[in-house]
Structures are given as C-alpha cells and as structure tokens.
Design an enzyme around this catalytic site. Structure first.
Site, PDB file in Angstrom:
ATOM      1  N   CYS A 133      -1.184  85.568 -27.390  1.00  0.00           N
ATOM      2  CA  CYS A 133      -1.545  84.218 -26.882  1.00  0.00           C
ATOM      3  C   CYS A 133      -2.060  84.292 -25.447  1.00  0.00           C
ATOM      4  O   CYS A 133      -1.760  83.411 -24.621  1.00  0.00           O
ATOM      5  CB  CYS A 133      -0.374  83.248 -26.980  1.00  0.00           C
ATOM      6  N   GLN A 136       8.723  83.851 -19.164  1.00  0.00           N
ATOM      7  CA  GLN A 136       9.057  85.282 -19.214  1.00  0.00           C
ATOM      8  C   GLN A 136       9.874  85.748 -18.018  1.00  0.00           C
ATOM      9  O   GLN A 136      10.287  86.903 -17.977  1.00  0.00           O
ATOM     10  CB  GLN A 136       7.764  86.127 -19.318  1.00  0.00           C
ATOM     11  N   HIS A 161      -0.762  82.574 -20.192  1.00  0.00           N
ATOM     12  CA  HIS A 161      -0.537  82.357 -21.625  1.00  0.00           C
ATOM     13  C   HIS A 161      -1.323  81.106 -22.027  1.00  0.00           C
ATOM     14  O   HIS A 161      -1.532  80.206 -21.196  1.00  0.00           O
ATOM     15  CB  HIS A 161       0.967  82.142 -21.830  1.00  0.00           C
ATOM     16  N   LYS A 173      13.808  82.524 -25.198  1.00  0.00           N
ATOM     17  CA  LYS A 173      13.450  83.800 -24.559  1.00  0.00           C
ATOM     18  C   LYS A 173      14.565  84.288 -23.641  1.00  0.00           C
ATOM     19  O   LYS A 173      14.527  85.400 -23.142  1.00  0.00           O
ATOM     20  CB  LYS A 173      12.152  83.642 -23.773  1.00  0.00           C
ATOM     21  N   ASP A 193       5.101  78.552 -14.806  1.00  0.00           N
ATOM     22  CA  ASP A 193       5.486  78.840 -16.187  1.00  0.00           C
ATOM     23  C   ASP A 193       6.492  79.985 -16.118  1.00  0.00           C
ATOM     24  O   ASP A 193       6.122  81.143 -15.902  1.00  0.00           O
ATOM     25  CB  ASP A 193       4.227  79.236 -16.981  1.00  0.00           C
TER      26      ASP A 193
HETATM   27  N1  C6P Z   1       5.167  83.922 -25.405  1.00  0.00           N
HETATM   28  C1  C6P Z   1       5.152  86.042 -26.576  1.00  0.00           C
HETATM   29  O1  C6P Z   1       5.327  86.753 -27.562  1.00  0.00           O
HETATM   30  P1  C6P Z   1       7.173  78.678 -26.098  1.00  0.00           P
HETATM   31  O2  C6P Z   1       6.439  79.062 -27.347  1.00  0.00           O
HETATM   32  O3  C6P Z   1       6.885  77.261 -25.685  1.00  0.00           O
HETATM   33  O4  C6P Z   1       8.619  78.982 -26.151  1.00  0.00           O
HETATM   34  O5  C6P Z   1       6.615  79.634 -24.936  1.00  0.00           O
HETATM   35  C2  C6P Z   1       5.248  79.694 -24.678  1.00  0.00           C
HETATM   36  C3  C6P Z   1       4.974  80.694 -23.601  1.00  0.00           C
HETATM   37  C4  C6P Z   1       4.550  80.239 -22.372  1.00  0.00           C
HETATM   38  N2  C6P Z   1       4.328  81.077 -21.351  1.00  0.00           N
HETATM   39  C5  C6P Z   1       4.511  82.400 -21.472  1.00  0.00           C
HETATM   40  C6  C6P Z   1       4.275  83.291 -20.306  1.00  0.00           C
HETATM   41  C7  C6P Z   1       4.925  82.923 -22.711  1.00  0.00           C
HETATM   42  O6  C6P Z   1       5.108  84.229 -22.830  1.00  0.00           O
HETATM   43  C8  C6P Z   1       5.132  82.057 -23.808  1.00  0.00           C
HETATM   44  C9  C6P Z   1       5.511  82.582 -25.158  1.00  0.00           C
HETATM   45  C10 C6P Z   1       5.544  84.585 -26.633  1.00  0.00           C
HETATM   46  O7  C6P Z   1       4.684  86.497 -25.546  1.00  0.00           O
HETATM   47  C11 C6P Z   1       4.998  83.935 -27.869  1.00  0.00           C
HETATM   48  S1  C6P Z   1       3.235  83.814 -27.843  1.00  0.00           S
END
Ligand code: C6P
Length: 419
Positions: free
Chosen positions: A377, A216, A136, A239, A213
């Site tokens: 993203c 997910q 991401h 999430k 990370d």
């Molecule tokens: N993915 C998706 O629709 P934040 O925004 O900080 O809570 O998470 C960022 C992030 C980091 N790593 C991974 C693997 C992610 O999937 C995400 C966020 C969302 O897939 C929004 S782009």
C-alpha cells in the site's frame, strides 16, 4: 522493580526474556506446512498476547452491553471499561485530556476523519497539504480526495536513495500556502523513522498544522504526543498487539472543538429536532454510533501489556535483531535491501534478483515463514525504487535470531529453485 519479562544485567541495559514472552502469544506455538511458524509479518498485523484475548473474552462473557445509554448495571460496567480504556490511551500517549482521544476503526479512519472534518472546513483553492513520497496510501488518498473536494493542492516532499525524506526539499516546499503537513512516523515499506519532531516544528514555524501517521511507530517506540507537538496523531490497535477494528485519533482539544463532526448518528448529539441538532462535547462528537467497545478494552489491555514489557527494552532488542537480520540478508547473493535509512525501525524490505517477491513469499511459506510480498500500500515508494513489489520481513519483540536464520535458509532455497 523491573517488569516480569525484563532482565537487567550488570551493565544496566535491559534485555528481554524473549522465550518467556513468546509464551504469552498462543498463536506462535503452531506448525505451518510441517514447520514451526515463523511470523515475520508484524507490520501487517501483530499477534495478540493472551492478556488481550482474555480481556475481550471477559468483556463479552461478563459485561457485554451498550455504552453511554443504559442505566442498568451491565451498561454502567461497559461504559466504565470503555472510558477506562480511553484514559489508558490518554496516559500512554501523554495527551492532556481524554477529550483528545477519539476511538476510530484504525489509522485509516483517523486520517480520513481529519481530512474530511478539518480539511473540508479549512482548505480552499490556493491552500496546500504537504506529505512525503514514502506515505502509505492511507496518508495519500484521503488528502487527494479532500484536495479534489476543496480545490486545495497536494505537495509531495521527495525521498533519497536510502529512503529518507530530503529535508531541504521538505523545508523548501513549506510556505504560507501550506495549511497542513501529514507525515508517517515510520514507513511501513522502508522502515525509515522520520524526524517527525523536526517536521512538526518546521510545519508550525510556517503556521501549518501537523498530522502524524503513527501506525508503524506504536509497536516499536514510546510516543509522547505533547513532547512531539503533534496536532493530530493516528494509530491502529492491531499493529500494537491489540485487536483489529479499533484505533485512535489523538487531536489537540482546541482543534477538535473547532472542527465540525464527520459522521452523524447516535451518541454524537445532545439534542436532535427537525429545526437543528446540538452536538455532543468531545470526544463523543466524533464517535457516532455504537463503538467497538470490546476493541477499546482489548487495546487498553495491549497498552498495559506493552508497558509491562518495557518500551526501552523492546527498542533495544529490536535494534539488535534488525542489525542481525540485515547482516544475514546481506549474505544472500543478488539480494537488495530497499530502505537503508540511518534511522530505521524493525522492517527489512528486499528484492532478490530473478525471483518475484510473490514467489518468494510462497516459497518461504512452505518453510512456515510468514512475510509480506507486494507493494505494501505504498505504490509511490515502489515506483521510486523501480520495483513492482518487495518482500518484507517485519519484526516484533517476540521474534528471534533462530527465526531469522529460518527465513534466510528459505530464501537460499528460493534462489536455488529460480537460479
Ligand atoms: N499497513 C502493512 O502491511 P490500518 O489499515 O488503518 O490499520 O492502517 C493503515 C496504515 C497506515 N499507515 C501506515 C504507515 C501503515 O503501515 C498502515 C497499514 C499495513 O504495511 C497494511 S497495508
């Protein structure tokens, strides 16, 4: 004793009582465009059970105050709830100490914290940071920034046509210059579950640190940071059925203790004078300013809720629902799944011949079905598969086969309109 939402049939495999679980999520019970809402955008943000909504509401109605500052009763109650949430997260992740649990705004801030606090102090010209092609943007751009700032080099391990990391190449890219490996536990664009335990082991064998990370992974599987051996693990509350604006950076205590603070301000200091400042102990050194107190309390409520549902039962249910989803999507002529890894979490990304992903998103929304369309993203992933965007159905344990049928019916209509 089994959890209230889990039924254990004679064969011993726990099954979820999904109809009952759905009752816990107020937002699911509404019509969108005249149809029952089918929420399949859980990877973007998951819905919140009443227990989370009520924990936040109760805090604001009964205890609202600032933490670590006041001597009055409300402040003591708020502090106890906030620090109690930290202990809940510690236990959930199996961290050794609450000193290792830093509350952040989310995964993005957690990774930026490591890139800036650890990276600026420890990277220099000739050093390398290794990521993968499926990251991401939150696990790419912070490393690009710190590499620019320090003269270090960013290396990228390739992926194959199924959307899996090429482990031979990953291993080949590790060397004495590698100072840190940063990998996603689960890809948001592909659903791939990476072999992070093995990747961490390989990183350590080369004296590199490992950051995961986990944005997910958290909604789908149990995570034990000590069993994994991760040096850093980042997650987002929203999430995993908690509130937005709160997340966690887990960091190994010895590493965090040696890192300089990232942001300066209140609560991260012991003493300030114009001659110099003495920083707070962990974890406060990394929590400058008034934190998201209600967010931490809501996140702890989400953790308690997830534990009550049962991580094993969730994983088993979602594996079955993903198999059903992929089989049903496979019936649609001209549909191509993007991301067919052997080990996948509940994400189905796809493209449909002749229909732009954004049009697909709009058409299925007319049927009350919420999916995400775009690059998610993860633009390097789109580039690798030669597509500008995908449509993505991302599942949670409260989704059902009937909802997948509704998605498939809507996609058939999209084909007719554009075919
Ligand atoms: N993915 C998706 O629709 P934040 O925004 O900080 O809570 O998470 C960022 C992030 C980091 N790593 C991974 C693997 C992610 O999937 C995400 C966020 C969302 O897939 C929004 S782009």
């Amino acid at each position: 004793m089994s959890a209230p939402h889990v039924q254990t049939p004679a064969n011993g495999t726990p099954a979820l009582d999904v109809a009952r679980l759905r009752e816990d999520f107020p937002v699911l019970h509404q019509q969108v465009n005249g149809k029952p809402l089918v929420y399949l955008d859980n990877a973007a943000t998951a819905q919140k059970p009443a227990a989370v909504i009520e924990a936040i509401s109760r805090y604001y109605r009964e205890d609202n105050s600032n933490v670590h500052r006041g001597v009055h009763t409300l402040s003591e109650r708020a502090t106890a709830a906030y620090e109690g949430a930290r202990e809940t997260l510690r236990e959930f992740l199996n961290a050794a100490s609450t000193k290792e649990i830093i509350f952040t705004r989310g995964t993005t801030e957690a990774i930026n914290l490591v890139a800036q606090a650890w990276g600026r102090a420890n990277l220099g010209p000739g050093d390398e940071v290794l990521i993968t092609h499926m990251e991401h943007h939150s696990n790419i751009v912070p490393w690009q920034l710190v590499c620019e700032q320090t003269g270090a080099t960013l290396r990228v391990a390739p992926i194959n046509a199924r959307g899996e990391v090429e482990m031979d190449e990953f291993e080949r890219l590790l060397g004495e210059r590698t100072k840190l490996v940063a990998v996603g536990h689960v890809s948001n664009a592909l659903g791939t579950i990476n072999p992070v335990a093995r990747m961490i082991e390989l990183a350590h064998a080369h004296d590199a640190l490992a950051l995961v990370d986990g944005a997910q992974a958290m909604p789908h599987m149990a995570v034990d940071v000590r069993a994994l051996g991760a040096d850093f693990y980042a997650l987002s509350g929203h999430k995993m059925f908690g509130p937005t604006g709160i997340g966690v950076l887990y960091g190994c205590e010895a590493l965090l203790a040696a890192m300089p603070p990232w942001q300066g301000g209140g609560d991260m200091i012991k003493a300030v004078s114009f001659d110099g400042t003495v920083y707070s102990d962990l974890p406060y050194k990394f929590e400058a300013g008034t934190p998201h107190i209600a967010g931490a309390i809501g996140l702890a409520a989400a953790v308690d809720y997830l534990a009550g549902v049962g991580r094993e039962a969730i994983a088993a249910y979602e594996a079955d629902l993903l198999a059903y989803t992929e089989a049903r999507l496979g019936e649609i002529e001209g549909l191509r799944l993007i991301g067919t890894a052997e080990n996948k979490a509940a994400v189905a990304s796809f493209v449909l011949d002749g229909v732009h992903a954004h049009d697909l998103g709009t058409i299925v929304d007319h049927h009350g079905v919420a999916i995400r369309a775009g690059h998610h993203c993860a633009m390097p992933v789109m580039e690798f598969f030669g597509v500008a965007a995908t449509a993505r159905a991302s599942l949670a344990f409260y989704n059902t086969r009937e909802e997948i049928d509704a998605l498939v019916a809507a996609l058939h209509e999209a084909r007719e309109i554009f075919g």
